[in-house]
Design a protein around this motif. Structure first.
Motif, PDB file in Angstrom:
ATOM      1  N   PRO A  10      -5.325  10.919   0.765  1.00  0.00           N
ATOM      2  CA  PRO A  10      -5.511   9.488   1.007  1.00  0.00           C
ATOM      3  C   PRO A  10      -6.471   9.109   2.128  1.00  0.00           C
ATOM      4  CG  PRO A  10      -3.288   9.843   0.340  1.00  0.00           C
ATOM      5  CD  PRO A  10      -3.929  11.209   0.420  1.00  0.00           C
ATOM      6  N   HIS A  19      -2.560   3.823  -5.395  1.00  0.00           N
ATOM      7  CA  HIS A  19      -2.350   3.652  -3.950  1.00  0.00           C
ATOM      8  C   HIS A  19      -1.975   2.238  -3.546  1.00  0.00           C
ATOM      9  CE1 HIS A  19      -6.099   1.481  -3.246  1.00  0.00           C
ATOM     10  NE2 HIS A  19      -5.944   1.573  -1.941  1.00  0.00           N
ATOM     11  N   GLY A  61       1.103   7.864  -5.639  1.00  0.00           N
ATOM     12  CA  GLY A  61       1.872   6.862  -4.907  1.00  0.00           C
ATOM     13  C   GLY A  61       3.227   6.593  -5.530  1.00  0.00           C
ATOM     14  N   THR A  76       0.868  -1.176   0.000  1.00  0.00           N
ATOM     15  CA  THR A  76       0.000   0.000   0.000  1.00  0.00           C
ATOM     16  C   THR A  76       0.903   1.224   0.000  1.00  0.00           C
ATOM     17  OG1 THR A  76      -1.731  -1.205   1.157  1.00  0.00           O
ATOM     18  CG2 THR A  76      -1.866   1.184   1.186  1.00  0.00           C
ATOM     19  N   ILE A  77       0.892   1.944  -1.129  1.00  0.00           N
ATOM     20  CA  ILE A  77       1.910   2.977  -1.346  1.00  0.00           C
ATOM     21  C   ILE A  77       1.371   4.380  -1.123  1.00  0.00           C
ATOM     22  CG2 ILE A  77       3.287   1.497  -2.836  1.00  0.00           C
ATOM     23  CD1 ILE A  77       2.180   2.942  -5.259  1.00  0.00           C
ATOM     24  N   ASN A  78       0.263   4.483  -0.327  1.00  0.00           N
ATOM     25  CA  ASN A  78      -0.158   5.830   0.086  1.00  0.00           C
ATOM     26  C   ASN A  78       0.355   6.161   1.482  1.00  0.00           C
ATOM     27  OD1 ASN A  78      -1.898   4.554   1.887  1.00  0.00           O
ATOM     28  ND2 ASN A  78      -3.763   5.078   0.772  1.00  0.00           N
ATOM     29  N   TRP A 107       5.700   9.417  -4.790  1.00  0.00           N
ATOM     30  CA  TRP A 107       6.252   9.359  -3.433  1.00  0.00           C
ATOM     31  C   TRP A 107       7.351   8.309  -3.358  1.00  0.00           C
ATOM     32  CZ3 TRP A 107       2.751   8.689   1.538  1.00  0.00           C
ATOM     33  CH2 TRP A 107       3.533   8.897   2.684  1.00  0.00           C
TER      34      TRP A 107
END
Length: 781
Positions: free
Chosen positions: A503, A425, A447, A373-375, A450
């Motif tokens: 998010p 995300h 995402g 989960t890249i949020n 980041w």
């Protein structure tokens, strides 16, 4: 510089002793078991006396198979979605996003367990002298107890050099080791006896979301006995009257990469067999020594020492239950060491990155699929990698970025008609990059941006220009996507992401209440992305036109705004006061405070105070990972007392399992890593272009020492503090750069016993030139 402290109480662990988790009883459930791992293979060790259970994982065993999630209707519907968002017709926008922009299927695929190795021991009777522990310095889990006049001992470790999990069973009487071993799995599988001393389990990953499971796996266990007899029959391994036994456990799949699997039907079996064959040729003592050396090369770089009190002698779960009383400062050092241990155990060069559960999962469909989960969560997993001196453990994330840059380029073209690459995300083993899970959670295009900032952050810590050149295309590709996809707000002329979300939070009630244009977090991340891309390109002397484009776009991003309540606004409009969840677990708009560095006490004092107000309004409640982020926020606000209070909130039985796994609840490993990074932030901060020593030291920890932390600019830092004040520091210059150091009081600088020429541009700040490889001592003046 001495970092020794004397033990505070007889029977407590003495300073310098290896940090250990220990318990006087076996694990009754998974969250009491102890984790071992080599990045690729993991096991949870239960430590039973009638039987032992090792729950096994292999990092490429996932459901489903390669899949393109991109929705073919996305590109045609995108302009209408944008129009609806700008007109604040959010429910209509959400309906269209859910039908035309969400991935197909709308859920990604999940990480899965291999199964269990189960040992059954004969006999019964009273067990005495039981102790179960995990030695973090050697990465060896052990169990010891006496039964029937015989003392038994088991050791378990996951060897990175030999790519096997090793189980050693011994007794203090000859011929006293007997057991039966078998493998089982909740996945489709079958056990067999392929050789006289070996059992095997062959199986396959599940079908999921309408996608066929293509992964095949094999798990092998071989027994190498000293004395006694060993035979394998019908998928069971029988060991009788041995004096000692070494079990070699291996597992592998036919995974090739995110695009597909090996065509050879015997690929998994061959991969599983090779390390067992090689390890069987080595005596146990050699296997153990190779493992310990490999682990210690990473683990021993950093040591945090805090005073030992009588509470430190208690079993680990009892220490957690009592931590809020303030009697056990040493538990902070143990928890910090455990965070570093976990990152070493679940993320090594060449492996998959740490997922939501790191490496350890006993289910076929874990919470949130155990995905990436890249949020926030995947990024948080790697926050300690640089400051806690585990740069090698960061490497799997860069491998993930390489994959996403390719998979995400497909999504950028299909969904946005754009250059570069994008990831939303969530992603999985198959590197899905389309938005998933529904518009409320998934319609977040930032995402990948980041994650890409890790490329620049690695350079800031190391100065490694070769790595920056190698990874620069990932950074530039992320920037190019947003150059194509940012749109002009029709009222303000600002460049904004649209559609997007802040998010997992909503600004208005209703199904579409999360959709928006240009949330604060997006603007902050993209400001950092554009600046990092420009700085990297200039350093590498490439992409002059791209530098001009990103610098121009950065100037047109929406600025951070302060709302009526004095808070930093989460959205461009001042909606915070009317948002449905005032205490929401995500505090995404404080990215600029941490892990970003654009909100600082001395550089942006008004935004700094607005960030503090935001945290006060949000409150201290939160899930495990949310508390981990807030520990870092308050450290960046230089409020060590509040930051420590949040760690105390996390170190409770409600938020921390008996084995010190962080609880969301349920278990998510990001809270462990977030808190570990936060402890680093108490001691050393370097995000503002200077090294700030003890910027947020909690009053609850007035005495202590640390060695081996890394700071941006290429420095390794050691500290001693007494009475809440710096007593001395060491800076090892790795890159030979000029040092700028901030301290609460003035310090004198020396090298090799001689004063170093320095300047003092302001009170509490000293600057001096350094030479690579030299150590500089800072002493209170």
């Amino acid at each position: 510089m001495s970092t020794d402290h004397r033990p505070a109480h007889p029977g407590s662990p003495a300073p310098g002793e290896p940090p250990r988790l220990w318990y006087p009883r076996p694990a009754a459930e998974w969250l009491q078991a102890l984790p071992v791992g080599n990045g690729r293979l993991g096991a949870m060790v239960f430590g039973g006396t009638d039987g032992e259970r090792l729950q096994l994982n292999e990092d490429t065993l996932w459901a489903g198979g390669p899949h393109d999630y991109d929705n073919p209707r996305s590109l045609a519907s995108l302009p209408e979605v944008r129009r609806l968002v700008f007109e604040e017709r959010w429910d209509e926008a959400q309906s269209l996003v859910d039908s035309d922009l969400m991935g197909v299927p709308v859920k990604q695929l999940q990480y899965q367990t291999v199964g269990d190795l189960r040992l059954s021991f004969p006999g019964d009777g009273e067990t005495t002298g039981y102790r179960r522990e995990l030695d973090l310095a050697t990465a060896v889990a052990s169990v010891e107890y006496a039964r029937g006049g015989v003392r038994h001992r088991r050791e378990v470790f996951a060897s990175a050099p030999d790519q096997v999990i090793v189980v050693r069973l011994t007794a203090d009487a000859p011929g006293a080791v007997s057991f039966t071993a078998r493998l089982d799995s909740p996945l489709r599988s079958a056990s067999s006896s392929p050789a006289p001393h070996t059992v095997a389990l062959d199986g396959s990953g599940d079908d999921a979301q309408g996608i066929a499971g293509v992964l095949r796996f094999r798990c092998l266990v071989r027994a190498v006995a000293e004395g006694g007899a060993v035979r394998s029959v019908g998928g069971e391994l029988h060991v009788q009257e041995a004096t000692a036994v070494t079990l070699l456990v291996s597992a592998a799949t036919n995974h090739r990469d995110w695009r597909g699997v090996e065509e050879d039907p015997g690929a998994a079996a061959a991969r599983a067999a090779a390390p067992v064959e090689a390890a069987a040729a080595r005596p146990y003592a050699e296997l153990r020594a190779r493992h310990v050396r490999d682990h210690a090369a990473l683990f021993d770089r950093v040591r945090l020492e805090l005073p030992v009190t009588p509470a430190a002698a208690l079993p680990t779960d009892e220490r957690v239950a009592r931590f809020a009383r303030g009697e056990d400062p040493h538990l902070v050092a143990l928890y910090f060491a455990y965070g570093r241990y976990l990152l070493i155990a679940c993320s090594r060069p060449g492996t998959q990155p740490a997922n939501l559960q790191g490496l350890w999962n006993d289910l076929t469909d874990p919470p949130w699929g155990g995905k990436y989960t890249i949020n926030i969560n995947t990024e948080m997993n790697y926050w300690p990698a640089a400051p806690a001196n585990l740069l090698e453990c960061w490497e799997p994330l860069f491998g993930l970025l390489d994959d996403l840059a390719v998979a995400g380029a497909r999504t950028a073209r299909a969904m946005y008609g754009a250059r570069g690459w994008v990831a939303h995300h969530n992603t999985d083993l198959w590197r899905g990059t389309a938005p998933v899970d529904g518009a409320f959670w998934g319609m977040w295009p930032t995402g990948g941006a980041w994650l890409a900032l890790s490329v620049w952050e690695h350079h800031r810590f190391t100065g490694d220009e070769a790595k920056l050149r190698e990874r620069y295309p990932v950074l530039a590709g992320a920037a190019r996507f947003f150059l194509d996809c940012l749109v002009e707000d029709p009222e303000t002329g600002e460049l904004v992401t649209c559609p997007s979300i802040s998010p997992e939070n909503a600004h208005h009630p209703g199904p579409g209440g999360s959709l928006c244009a240009g949330p604060a977090m997006d603007n902050q991340i993209l400001g950092d992305l554009f600046e990092a891309t420009a700085a990297s390109a200039e350093l590498l002397c490439v992409d002059e036109e791209l530098v001009k484009e990103v610098r121009a776009a950065r100037e047109r991003l929406a600025p951070m705004r302060i709302g009526e309540l004095g808070q930093l606004q989460e959205w461009r409009e001042d909606w915070d006061a009317i948002a449905p969840e005032r205490g929401h677990r995500h505090v995404s708009h404080l990215y600029g405070l941490h892990p970003g560095g654009r909100i600082t006490r001395r550089g942006t004092p008004e935004l700094f105070e607005a960030a503090r107000t935001t945290l006060e309004l949000r409150g201290d409640a939160g899930t495990g990972w949310s508390l981990g982020w807030k520990i870092n926020f308050w450290a960046r606000l230089e409020d060590g007392a509040r930051s420590h209070k949040l760690l105390a909130d996390q170190l409770t039985p409600e938020r921390t399992a008996p084995n010190l796994f962080d609880l969301h609840p349920p278990f998510q490993i990001d809270g462990n890593f977030g808190a570990t990074a936060g402890i680093c932030e108490w001691l050393v901060q370097s995000h503002t272009g200077e090294i700030h020593l003890l910027p947020a030291l909690p009053p609850a920890l007035p005495e202590g020492s640390v060695r081996g932390l890394l700071a941006r600019g290429g420095f390794e830092v050691g500290l001693i503090w007494r009475g809440g004040a710096l007593a001395g520091a060491e800076l090892l210059s790795r890159a030979g750069r000029r040092a700028r150091v901030r301290t609460a009081g003035e310090v004198a600088v020396s090298c090799d016993g001689r004063p170093v020429e320095s300047v003092r541009p302001e009170d509490g700040v000293v600057e001096f030139e350094t030479a690579a490889g030299r150590v500089y001592l800072l002493s209170p003046a």
